[in-house]
Design a protein around this motif. Sequence first.
Motif, PDB file in Angstrom:
ATOM      1  N   ALA A 108       0.832  -1.207   0.000  1.00 15.46           N
ATOM      2  CA  ALA A 108       0.000   0.000   0.000  1.00 15.46           C
ATOM      3  C   ALA A 108       0.865   1.255   0.000  1.00 15.46           C
ATOM      4  O   ALA A 108       0.573   2.238  -0.697  1.00 15.46           O
ATOM      5  N   PHE A 109       1.944   1.231   0.776  1.00 14.23           N
ATOM      6  CA  PHE A 109       2.844   2.379   0.856  1.00 14.23           C
ATOM      7  C   PHE A 109       3.442   2.706  -0.513  1.00 14.23           C
ATOM      8  O   PHE A 109       3.512   3.872  -0.912  1.00 14.23           O
ATOM      9  N   THR A 110       3.867   1.679  -1.230  1.00  8.66           N
ATOM     10  CA  THR A 110       4.464   1.885  -2.551  1.00  8.66           C
ATOM     11  C   THR A 110       3.484   2.572  -3.491  1.00  8.66           C
ATOM     12  O   THR A 110       3.833   3.512  -4.213  1.00  8.66           O
ATOM     13  N   LEU A 111       2.236   2.098  -3.485  1.00 12.58           N
ATOM     14  CA  LEU A 111       1.219   2.690  -4.361  1.00 12.58           C
ATOM     15  C   LEU A 111       0.909   4.118  -3.963  1.00 12.58           C
ATOM     16  O   LEU A 111       0.911   5.027  -4.809  1.00 12.58           O
ATOM     17  N   VAL A 112       0.655   4.356  -2.683  1.00 12.48           N
ATOM     18  CA  VAL A 112       0.263   5.693  -2.220  1.00 12.48           C
ATOM     19  C   VAL A 112       1.396   6.698  -2.428  1.00 12.48           C
ATOM     20  O   VAL A 112       1.162   7.834  -2.874  1.00 12.48           O
ATOM     21  N   SER A 113       2.627   6.308  -2.115  1.00 15.68           N
ATOM     22  CA  SER A 113       3.746   7.242  -2.301  1.00 15.68           C
ATOM     23  C   SER A 113       3.955   7.564  -3.773  1.00 15.68           C
ATOM     24  O   SER A 113       4.277   8.707  -4.133  1.00 15.68           O
ATOM     25  N   SER A 114       3.721   6.589  -4.651  1.00 18.54           N
ATOM     26  CA  SER A 114       3.825   6.839  -6.097  1.00 18.54           C
ATOM     27  C   SER A 114       2.757   7.831  -6.555  1.00 18.54           C
ATOM     28  O   SER A 114       3.031   8.740  -7.340  1.00 18.54           O
ATOM     29  N   ILE A 115       1.542   7.634  -6.060  1.00 21.62           N
ATOM     30  CA  ILE A 115       0.446   8.551  -6.408  1.00 21.62           C
ATOM     31  C   ILE A 115       0.735   9.955  -5.891  1.00 21.62           C
ATOM     32  O   ILE A 115       0.540  10.954  -6.597  1.00 21.62           O
ATOM     33  N   GLN A 116       1.232  10.035  -4.650  1.00 22.93           N
ATOM     34  CA  GLN A 116       1.508  11.349  -4.057  1.00 22.93           C
ATOM     35  C   GLN A 116       2.599  12.088  -4.828  1.00 22.93           C
ATOM     36  O   GLN A 116       2.490  13.297  -5.077  1.00 22.93           O
ATOM     37  N   GLU A 117       3.647  11.378  -5.222  1.00 28.66           N
ATOM     38  CA  GLU A 117       4.710  12.001  -6.013  1.00 28.66           C
ATOM     39  C   GLU A 117       4.194  12.426  -7.384  1.00 28.66           C
ATOM     40  O   GLU A 117       4.539  13.505  -7.893  1.00 28.66           O
ATOM     41  N   ASP A 118       3.352  11.595  -7.983  1.00 29.21           N
ATOM     42  CA  ASP A 118       2.832  11.877  -9.321  1.00 29.21           C
ATOM     43  C   ASP A 118       1.933  13.111  -9.314  1.00 29.21           C
ATOM     44  O   ASP A 118       2.070  14.002 -10.163  1.00 29.21           O
ATOM     45  N   VAL A 119       1.018  13.181  -8.364  1.00 26.96           N
ATOM     46  CA  VAL A 119       0.088  14.311  -8.336  1.00 26.96           C
ATOM     47  C   VAL A 119       0.827  15.603  -7.990  1.00 26.96           C
ATOM     48  O   VAL A 119       0.502  16.684  -8.504  1.00 26.96           O
ATOM     49  N   HIS A 120       1.833  15.510  -7.127  1.00 21.50           N
ATOM     50  CA  HIS A 120       2.631  16.696  -6.801  1.00 21.50           C
ATOM     51  C   HIS A 120       3.374  17.200  -8.043  1.00 21.50           C
ATOM     52  O   HIS A 120       3.369  18.397  -8.333  1.00 21.50           O
ATOM     53  N   ARG A 121       3.983  16.277  -8.758  1.00 21.62           N
ATOM     54  CA  ARG A 121       4.722  16.645  -9.978  1.00 21.62           C
ATOM     55  C   ARG A 121       3.786  17.246 -11.022  1.00 21.62           C
ATOM     56  O   ARG A 121       4.122  18.242 -11.682  1.00 21.62           O
ATOM     57  N   PHE A 122       2.616  16.658 -11.177  1.00 16.95           N
ATOM     58  CA  PHE A 122       1.657  17.134 -12.171  1.00 16.95           C
ATOM     59  C   PHE A 122       1.159  18.537 -11.825  1.00 16.95           C
ATOM     60  O   PHE A 122       1.085  19.415 -12.697  1.00 16.95           O
ATOM     61  N   ALA A 123       0.852  18.767 -10.545  1.00 17.65           N
ATOM     62  CA  ALA A 123       0.346  20.078 -10.122  1.00 17.65           C
ATOM     63  C   ALA A 123       1.423  21.149 -10.222  1.00 17.65           C
ATOM     64  O   ALA A 123       1.174  22.260 -10.713  1.00 17.65           O
TER      65      ALA A 123
END
Length: 206
Positions: free
Chosen positions: A161-176
Amino acid sequence: RDVLGSRGLGDVYKRQLEELGNLLGLTKAPEYIESYDISHTFGADNVAGMVVYHNGRPMKKAYKRFSIKGFDGQNDVGSMNEVLTRRFKHYYEDDDDSTFKILPDLILLDGGQPQVNAVLPVIRQMKLDVPVFGMVKDNKHRTRAIAYDGGEIEINSHRAAFTLVSSIQEDVHRFAITYHHKKHQKSSFSTSLTLSLIHISEPTRP
């Protein structure tokens, strides 16, 4: 060459989603996840990014960008409320072929309890049944926990779960932040051009 193969990689995503669903107490694995982040420079050029993960994979065609319209200045909580309000208005008003018509199984907000509290009233007001959680970072800007309406859930020991959530958090931060930088550069150029024109138009003193 994909060492895992498509089936092995699919199993990895499945484990991540199942562990995340169990950790958050969801009734099923969250196959369709939306995540949101706010980006600005001291309140200027305030924007938001939305990324979508379908079956654990980025669904790029559903990514969206929002320019904050409701107010000026730094207000991440108010910005999050505005963005989710606009997003779910699209859910009710858009044509059927819009990706906004897909109701997510889970919403993950970049932030903690304040962001969650800002969005939950929107979900209730629009009579939707969508779980909302926040992604909390530590002082090194790494994913630390998941915030919910009432507390936090430690996630570091749940590796899938950590791997998925941290990937999503990094992705959305980069996109924004990419969208913010683009908007900020445009507004800075516009300001610079305006000042140059003002300088040119000033009368020359003898």
